[in-house]
Design a protein around this motif. Sequence first.
Motif, PDB file in Angstrom:
ATOM      1  N   ASP A 126     -12.439 136.228   1.374  1.00  0.00           N
ATOM      2  CA  ASP A 126     -11.527 135.459   0.525  1.00  0.00           C
ATOM      3  C   ASP A 126     -10.644 134.477   1.291  1.00  0.00           C
ATOM      4  O   ASP A 126      -9.538 134.174   0.853  1.00  0.00           O
ATOM      5  CB  ASP A 126     -10.603 136.414  -0.285  1.00  0.00           C
ATOM      6  N   LEU A 127     -11.115 134.018   2.454  1.00  0.00           N
ATOM      7  CA  LEU A 127     -10.290 133.068   3.210  1.00  0.00           C
ATOM      8  C   LEU A 127     -10.515 131.637   2.733  1.00  0.00           C
ATOM      9  O   LEU A 127      -9.577 130.867   2.606  1.00  0.00           O
ATOM     10  CB  LEU A 127     -10.601 133.153   4.706  1.00  0.00           C
ATOM     11  N   TYR A 128     -11.779 131.288   2.479  1.00  0.00           N
ATOM     12  CA  TYR A 128     -12.107 129.900   2.152  1.00  0.00           C
ATOM     13  C   TYR A 128     -12.935 129.807   0.874  1.00  0.00           C
ATOM     14  O   TYR A 128     -13.593 130.761   0.469  1.00  0.00           O
ATOM     15  CB  TYR A 128     -12.911 129.242   3.286  1.00  0.00           C
ATOM     16  N   LEU A 129     -12.866 128.613   0.300  1.00  0.00           N
ATOM     17  CA  LEU A 129     -13.734 128.273  -0.827  1.00  0.00           C
ATOM     18  C   LEU A 129     -14.441 126.990  -0.427  1.00  0.00           C
ATOM     19  O   LEU A 129     -13.798 126.060   0.069  1.00  0.00           O
ATOM     20  CB  LEU A 129     -12.878 128.034  -2.080  1.00  0.00           C
ATOM     21  N   VAL A 130     -15.758 126.937  -0.599  1.00  0.00           N
ATOM     22  CA  VAL A 130     -16.465 125.700  -0.290  1.00  0.00           C
ATOM     23  C   VAL A 130     -16.967 125.099  -1.600  1.00  0.00           C
ATOM     24  O   VAL A 130     -17.415 125.824  -2.490  1.00  0.00           O
ATOM     25  CB  VAL A 130     -17.607 125.909   0.735  1.00  0.00           C
ATOM     26  N   SER A 131     -16.816 123.770  -1.725  1.00  0.00           N
ATOM     27  CA  SER A 131     -17.230 123.115  -2.965  1.00  0.00           C
ATOM     28  C   SER A 131     -18.146 121.951  -2.650  1.00  0.00           C
ATOM     29  O   SER A 131     -18.047 121.332  -1.593  1.00  0.00           O
ATOM     30  CB  SER A 131     -16.011 122.612  -3.730  1.00  0.00           C
ATOM     31  N   LEU A 132     -19.041 121.673  -3.599  1.00  0.00           N
ATOM     32  CA  LEU A 132     -20.044 120.641  -3.429  1.00  0.00           C
ATOM     33  C   LEU A 132     -19.876 119.647  -4.566  1.00  0.00           C
ATOM     34  O   LEU A 132     -19.870 120.041  -5.734  1.00  0.00           O
ATOM     35  CB  LEU A 132     -21.418 121.319  -3.525  1.00  0.00           C
ATOM     36  N   GLY A 133     -19.717 118.360  -4.220  1.00  0.00           N
ATOM     37  CA  GLY A 133     -19.560 117.350  -5.263  1.00  0.00           C
ATOM     38  C   GLY A 133     -20.903 116.981  -5.871  1.00  0.00           C
ATOM     39  O   GLY A 133     -21.952 117.237  -5.290  1.00  0.00           O
ATOM     40  N   GLY A 134     -20.857 116.358  -7.035  1.00  0.00           N
ATOM     41  CA  GLY A 134     -22.077 115.962  -7.747  1.00  0.00           C
ATOM     42  C   GLY A 134     -22.759 114.765  -7.102  1.00  0.00           C
ATOM     43  O   GLY A 134     -22.353 114.297  -6.037  1.00  0.00           O
ATOM     44  N   PRO A 135     -23.799 114.231  -7.772  1.00  0.00           N
ATOM     45  CA  PRO A 135     -24.564 113.117  -7.203  1.00  0.00           C
ATOM     46  C   PRO A 135     -23.743 111.861  -6.911  1.00  0.00           C
ATOM     47  O   PRO A 135     -24.047 111.122  -5.991  1.00  0.00           O
ATOM     48  CB  PRO A 135     -25.630 112.830  -8.265  1.00  0.00           C
ATOM     49  N   THR A 165     -27.465 120.471  -3.904  1.00  0.00           N
ATOM     50  CA  THR A 165     -27.089 120.970  -5.238  1.00  0.00           C
ATOM     51  C   THR A 165     -26.648 122.429  -5.235  1.00  0.00           C
ATOM     52  O   THR A 165     -26.092 122.890  -6.219  1.00  0.00           O
ATOM     53  CB  THR A 165     -28.270 120.843  -6.210  1.00  0.00           C
ATOM     54  N   THR A 166     -26.928 123.157  -4.135  1.00  0.00           N
ATOM     55  CA  THR A 166     -26.517 124.570  -4.110  1.00  0.00           C
ATOM     56  C   THR A 166     -25.805 124.872  -2.800  1.00  0.00           C
ATOM     57  O   THR A 166     -26.051 124.222  -1.779  1.00  0.00           O
ATOM     58  CB  THR A 166     -27.723 125.522  -4.220  1.00  0.00           C
ATOM     59  N   VAL A 167     -24.938 125.877  -2.856  1.00  0.00           N
ATOM     60  CA  VAL A 167     -24.220 126.278  -1.640  1.00  0.00           C
ATOM     61  C   VAL A 167     -24.069 127.793  -1.666  1.00  0.00           C
ATOM     62  O   VAL A 167     -23.929 128.390  -2.743  1.00  0.00           O
ATOM     63  CB  VAL A 167     -22.848 125.557  -1.545  1.00  0.00           C
ATOM     64  N   ILE A 168     -24.143 128.413  -0.479  1.00  0.00           N
ATOM     65  CA  ILE A 168     -23.908 129.859  -0.410  1.00  0.00           C
ATOM     66  C   ILE A 168     -23.203 130.161   0.906  1.00  0.00           C
ATOM     67  O   ILE A 168     -23.462 129.519   1.923  1.00  0.00           O
ATOM     68  CB  ILE A 168     -25.227 130.659  -0.539  1.00  0.00           C
ATOM     69  N   PHE A 169     -22.270 131.116   0.875  1.00  0.00           N
ATOM     70  CA  PHE A 169     -21.564 131.521   2.082  1.00  0.00           C
ATOM     71  C   PHE A 169     -22.321 132.648   2.755  1.00  0.00           C
ATOM     72  O   PHE A 169     -23.086 133.377   2.109  1.00  0.00           O
ATOM     73  CB  PHE A 169     -20.144 131.988   1.749  1.00  0.00           C
ATOM     74  N   SER A 170     -22.091 132.787   4.060  1.00  0.00           N
ATOM     75  CA  SER A 170     -22.601 133.942   4.786  1.00  0.00           C
ATOM     76  C   SER A 170     -21.995 135.215   4.177  1.00  0.00           C
ATOM     77  O   SER A 170     -20.909 135.176   3.600  1.00  0.00           O
ATOM     78  CB  SER A 170     -22.184 133.798   6.247  1.00  0.00           C
ATOM     79  N   LYS A 171     -22.694 136.347   4.308  1.00  0.00           N
ATOM     80  CA  LYS A 171     -22.196 137.594   3.715  1.00  0.00           C
ATOM     81  C   LYS A 171     -21.216 138.319   4.641  1.00  0.00           C
ATOM     82  O   LYS A 171     -20.512 139.228   4.232  1.00  0.00           O
ATOM     83  CB  LYS A 171     -23.366 138.547   3.401  1.00  0.00           C
ATOM     84  N   CYS A 172     -21.231 137.962   5.953  1.00  0.00           N
ATOM     85  CA  CYS A 172     -20.407 138.698   6.922  1.00  0.00           C
ATOM     86  C   CYS A 172     -19.371 137.819   7.605  1.00  0.00           C
ATOM     87  O   CYS A 172     -18.303 138.292   7.986  1.00  0.00           O
ATOM     88  CB  CYS A 172     -21.281 139.316   8.010  1.00  0.00           C
ATOM     89  N   CYS A 173     -19.689 136.544   7.761  1.00  0.00           N
ATOM     90  CA  CYS A 173     -18.867 135.706   8.624  1.00  0.00           C
ATOM     91  C   CYS A 173     -18.198 134.610   7.799  1.00  0.00           C
ATOM     92  O   CYS A 173     -18.867 133.955   6.989  1.00  0.00           O
ATOM     93  CB  CYS A 173     -19.768 135.134   9.716  1.00  0.00           C
ATOM     94  N   ASP A 174     -16.904 134.433   7.979  1.00  0.00           N
ATOM     95  CA  ASP A 174     -16.150 133.462   7.174  1.00  0.00           C
ATOM     96  C   ASP A 174     -16.340 132.021   7.639  1.00  0.00           C
ATOM     97  O   ASP A 174     -15.786 131.118   7.050  1.00  0.00           O
ATOM     98  CB  ASP A 174     -14.653 133.790   7.222  1.00  0.00           C
TER      99      ASP A 174
END
Length: 623
Positions: A126-135, A165-174
């Motif tokens: 819960d340290l960061y949020l990553v966001s991806l903008g549209g086209p 179009t998609t983003v995913i965070f690592s499960k262990c590392c921030d």
Amino acid sequence: METQTSPKDEVAEVAELELEAVIGFNGHVPTGLKCHPDQEHLVYPLGCTILVQALNTQEQNFLHGHGNNVSCVAISKSGVYIASGQVTFMGFKADIILWHYKKRELIARLSLHKGKIEALAFSPNDLYLVSLGGPDDGSVVVWSIAKRDAICGGPAAGLNVGNATTVIFSKCCDEMFVTAGNGTIRVWELDLPNRKIWPTECQTGQMKRIVMSISMADDDSFFYLGTTTGDILKMSPRTKLLADAGPAKDRFSLGVSAIRCLKVGGLLVGSGAGLLVFCKSPSYKPIKKIQLQGGITSITLRGEGHQFFVGTEESHIYRVNFTDFKETLITTCHFEAVEDIVFPLGTAELFATCAKKDIRVWHTPSNRELLRITVPNMTCRSIDFMRDGKSIISAWDDGNIRAFTPETGRLMYVINNAHRIGVTAIATTSDCKRVISGGGEGEVRVWQIGRQTQKLEEALKEHKSSVSCIRVKKSDKECVTASTDGTCIIWDLVRLRRNQMILANTLFQCVCYHPEEFQIITSGTDRKIAYWEVFDGSVIRELDGSLSGAINGMDITVEGVHFVTGGNDHLVKVWDYNEGEVTHVGVGHSGNITRIRISPGNQYIVSVSADGAILRWKYPFPS
């Protein structure tokens, strides 16, 4: 541009309507359906709102705050935060909203991206949020949750490839996350001291793929990508190389639109053709599979994945137990604009709605769908219950009137070619012997319904444009039709001719008789609510119905003390008939309200809208 006043301005001194329940789910949002880590709630988008639905009870909470449709949802691993992104108009900033789950309230608005938020992901702690903008935006931004501010950002994809179009965070590392899209797969490292993110392009050799969905293994050893071609790529985030890809034969039809790694090993894969499959790398051959209705857009695990939920484009939510791999349909709703809603005479237990190709009957207290009647490739414009409750009469755009039984949905009869340009409105008389229909060409036709026969009694040709609403007097001796040619006509149903005509500079959308039947109220695209004398067609008074947008639906109580309206301003309003004042306003719709009804016995107000939602409000006055 039209200056839009916020709904709040009108709600200054007016009481708020209490929203009791919502039937709706936007199944087109990729991975929009989420099971909360507390394993008791589902979180999913509907228009501009986010619903938090308890799994074991009927309880719903609503997160209001977006000004336009929600385009993505994410929940943090701990379950403390929910983040959601929206679409907006070209060139305007699209907001990301950070919500506090337990308090069900807005924490912060994060706006940097333009046009649309494509995807969101939380870091594991819960340290960061990553966001991806549209086209139109094309950037990736990392936000600090503690400071509620952007740390750094950059273009999401290289110059010579398509959009991510998609983003995913690592499960262990921030500090590590992955973005993927049209011809691009990138592993990013966050360098916090220098406030930079460093991308590494992943090598797929000769394979060129458009990524639809992405999932990370629990130990970060691999991540899996579902593509539009219907195959799955397995990549290592450490080496950035392709580990394997499959299936070689029998690829998933219409692409791998949802993918989920399981703790036990193996993958859950959902295809655009509605096939749900459990398979394993490297062959990716189906070990277990079931066929669902509508392309699968979300797969979300409850706990470790002993049970999971699947959301489809046709707005179905299924619960699947992993061991026996059998689906249970838990939520359904319309996925097209809802055209009409109607209660049967004298009961508030049930109501029927129609949208595009189907008519559905709902159980009011539990929001369950009891019956679905489907006529493929047609659009149902209007429905009514016969007063004896033995049939549902429906108006279709192919010019036919169809009658169905309300218990089983069996087709009772069809009146073929009832109108030339589709049937647009329908009403029934209280003796159950007549049906009055209105067509797209403006004709009003009276049909005699016998035991076995349906015969045309009279065609009344006065309106020049489509008939939008028909209401019949209790005595069956008179009816009123509203039309988009700017007239309302009061017809004598005994002599079958015109009694009175009302003219106004508007496209009439709705009309109601006052219960004492000496006055009618009308409304339409000019936003005015007008009261008219039935006897001579003179206007008694005019009220301003809304500040912006047409009024599409109205209904009046049996006593005639209050009436309700709804329209393109997305607000439900309750009016005092004699005073002409708004007493209550309901904020909750995110599409144009198309029709609205007060239930018999004045328990509920039910409103339906163009985004497929059905909202049930508590009637504000003691009945």
